[in-house]
Design a protein around this motif. Sequence first.
Motif, PDB file in Angstrom:
ATOM      1  N   ILE A  11       0.863  -1.176   0.000  1.00 46.43           N
ATOM      2  CA  ILE A  11       0.000   0.000   0.000  1.00 46.43           C
ATOM      3  C   ILE A  11       0.897   1.223   0.000  1.00 46.43           C
ATOM      4  O   ILE A  11       1.752   1.371   0.867  1.00 46.43           O
ATOM      5  N   ASN A  12       0.704   2.092  -0.977  1.00 50.39           N
ATOM      6  CA  ASN A  12       1.410   3.357  -1.009  1.00 50.39           C
ATOM      7  C   ASN A  12       0.789   4.229   0.080  1.00 50.39           C
ATOM      8  O   ASN A  12      -0.384   4.605  -0.009  1.00 50.39           O
ATOM      9  N   SER A  13       1.552   4.536   1.111  1.00 52.58           N
ATOM     10  CA  SER A  13       0.980   5.235   2.267  1.00 52.58           C
ATOM     11  C   SER A  13       0.560   6.659   1.953  1.00 52.58           C
ATOM     12  O   SER A  13      -0.269   7.221   2.670  1.00 52.58           O
ATOM     13  N   GLN A  14       1.064   7.262   0.898  1.00 51.82           N
ATOM     14  CA  GLN A  14       0.653   8.627   0.576  1.00 51.82           C
ATOM     15  C   GLN A  14      -0.544   8.658  -0.365  1.00 51.82           C
ATOM     16  O   GLN A  14      -1.462   9.434  -0.171  1.00 51.82           O
ATOM     17  N   ALA A  15      -0.559   7.794  -1.372  1.00 53.81           N
ATOM     18  CA  ALA A  15      -1.638   7.813  -2.363  1.00 53.81           C
ATOM     19  C   ALA A  15      -2.730   6.793  -2.061  1.00 53.81           C
ATOM     20  O   ALA A  15      -3.811   6.860  -2.624  1.00 53.81           O
ATOM     21  N   GLY A  16      -2.433   5.819  -1.186  1.00 55.24           N
ATOM     22  CA  GLY A  16      -3.407   4.785  -0.866  1.00 55.24           C
ATOM     23  C   GLY A  16      -3.522   3.707  -1.937  1.00 55.24           C
ATOM     24  O   GLY A  16      -4.339   2.803  -1.822  1.00 55.24           O
ATOM     25  N   GLU A  17      -2.694   3.778  -2.967  1.00 53.30           N
ATOM     26  CA  GLU A  17      -2.728   2.793  -4.055  1.00 53.30           C
ATOM     27  C   GLU A  17      -2.256   1.432  -3.556  1.00 53.30           C
ATOM     28  O   GLU A  17      -1.301   1.334  -2.784  1.00 53.30           O
ATOM     29  N   LYS A  18      -2.953   0.375  -4.010  1.00 47.99           N
ATOM     30  CA  LYS A  18      -2.607  -0.993  -3.603  1.00 47.99           C
ATOM     31  C   LYS A  18      -1.924  -1.706  -4.759  1.00 47.99           C
ATOM     32  O   LYS A  18      -2.284  -1.537  -5.919  1.00 47.99           O
ATOM     33  N   PHE A  19      -0.935  -2.506  -4.421  1.00 45.04           N
ATOM     34  CA  PHE A  19      -0.212  -3.319  -5.386  1.00 45.04           C
ATOM     35  C   PHE A  19      -0.276  -4.763  -4.910  1.00 45.04           C
ATOM     36  O   PHE A  19       0.009  -5.036  -3.749  1.00 45.04           O
ATOM     37  N   LYS A  20      -0.649  -5.689  -5.793  1.00 49.72           N
ATOM     38  CA  LYS A  20      -0.704  -7.115  -5.450  1.00 49.72           C
ATOM     39  C   LYS A  20       0.020  -7.907  -6.516  1.00 49.72           C
ATOM     40  O   LYS A  20      -0.047  -7.563  -7.702  1.00 49.72           O
ATOM     41  N   GLN A  21       0.687  -8.975  -6.080  1.00 48.74           N
ATOM     42  CA  GLN A  21       1.400  -9.817  -7.030  1.00 48.74           C
ATOM     43  C   GLN A  21       1.583 -11.210  -6.433  1.00 48.74           C
ATOM     44  O   GLN A  21       1.878 -11.342  -5.257  1.00 48.74           O
ATOM     45  N   ARG A  22       1.375 -12.225  -7.249  1.00 44.10           N
ATOM     46  CA  ARG A  22       1.699 -13.592  -6.842  1.00 44.10           C
ATOM     47  C   ARG A  22       3.091 -13.885  -7.387  1.00 44.10           C
ATOM     48  O   ARG A  22       3.350 -13.714  -8.578  1.00 44.10           O
ATOM     49  N   LEU A  23       3.991 -14.294  -6.514  1.00 44.01           N
ATOM     50  CA  LEU A  23       5.383 -14.522  -6.863  1.00 44.01           C
ATOM     51  C   LEU A  23       5.798 -15.937  -6.499  1.00 44.01           C
ATOM     52  O   LEU A  23       5.173 -16.570  -5.649  1.00 44.01           O
ATOM     53  N   LEU A  89      -3.015  -8.409   2.283  1.00 42.21           N
ATOM     54  CA  LEU A  89      -3.577  -7.063   2.366  1.00 42.21           C
ATOM     55  C   LEU A  89      -3.764  -6.638   3.819  1.00 42.21           C
ATOM     56  O   LEU A  89      -3.440  -5.507   4.193  1.00 42.21           O
ATOM     57  N   HIS A  90      -4.262  -7.541   4.647  1.00 37.12           N
ATOM     58  CA  HIS A  90      -4.454  -7.237   6.065  1.00 37.12           C
ATOM     59  C   HIS A  90      -3.117  -6.909   6.734  1.00 37.12           C
ATOM     60  O   HIS A  90      -3.005  -5.945   7.501  1.00 37.12           O
ATOM     61  N   LEU A  91      -2.082  -7.677   6.418  1.00 38.44           N
ATOM     62  CA  LEU A  91      -0.765  -7.439   6.987  1.00 38.44           C
ATOM     63  C   LEU A  91      -0.208  -6.086   6.525  1.00 38.44           C
ATOM     64  O   LEU A  91       0.371  -5.346   7.322  1.00 38.44           O
ATOM     65  N   ALA A  92      -0.416  -5.741   5.259  1.00 39.41           N
ATOM     66  CA  ALA A  92       0.028  -4.437   4.747  1.00 39.41           C
ATOM     67  C   ALA A  92      -0.696  -3.300   5.470  1.00 39.41           C
ATOM     68  O   ALA A  92      -0.087  -2.280   5.806  1.00 39.41           O
ATOM     69  N   ARG A  93      -1.989  -3.480   5.705  1.00 40.66           N
ATOM     70  CA  ARG A  93      -2.748  -2.449   6.429  1.00 40.66           C
ATOM     71  C   ARG A  93      -2.257  -2.302   7.867  1.00 40.66           C
ATOM     72  O   ARG A  93      -2.121  -1.181   8.376  1.00 40.66           O
TER      73      ARG A  93
END
Length: 114
Positions: A11-23, A89-93
């Motif tokens: 999560i970009n803490s300034q813009a709130g944009e979320k990024f997800k990727q399966r690696l 996502l929960h961990l990022a939040r």
Amino acid sequence: MHALSVVACAINSQAGEKFKQRLCPDHDEILGWSRSLPGPVKLVYEAGSTRFGLCRSVNRAGMEYMAVAPSKLQRPAGSRAKTDARDALHLARLLRLDEVVEIAAPSVEQEVCP
């Protein structure tokens, strides 16, 4: 993080944009994805069966990193469906809110000893 796959979320803490990727669990792939994010980047993951090799790789790469104990994480009320994507996502939040408790990563010698 599992032996066969990793679901990463940021999560970009300034813009709130979320990024997800399966690696795949390859350390270079995870570091590459992390470096592609807008900085500064702080990495966090639930400690588990994959041990702490990734933690050491991230530290060698000069990135900020935290391992957390799953038992010390707040869980959303009424949330019974558990998926890797929701967990990431929960961990990022929680990290964004500074609501995670870091655990110390053991040295290689400490991790190998029973």
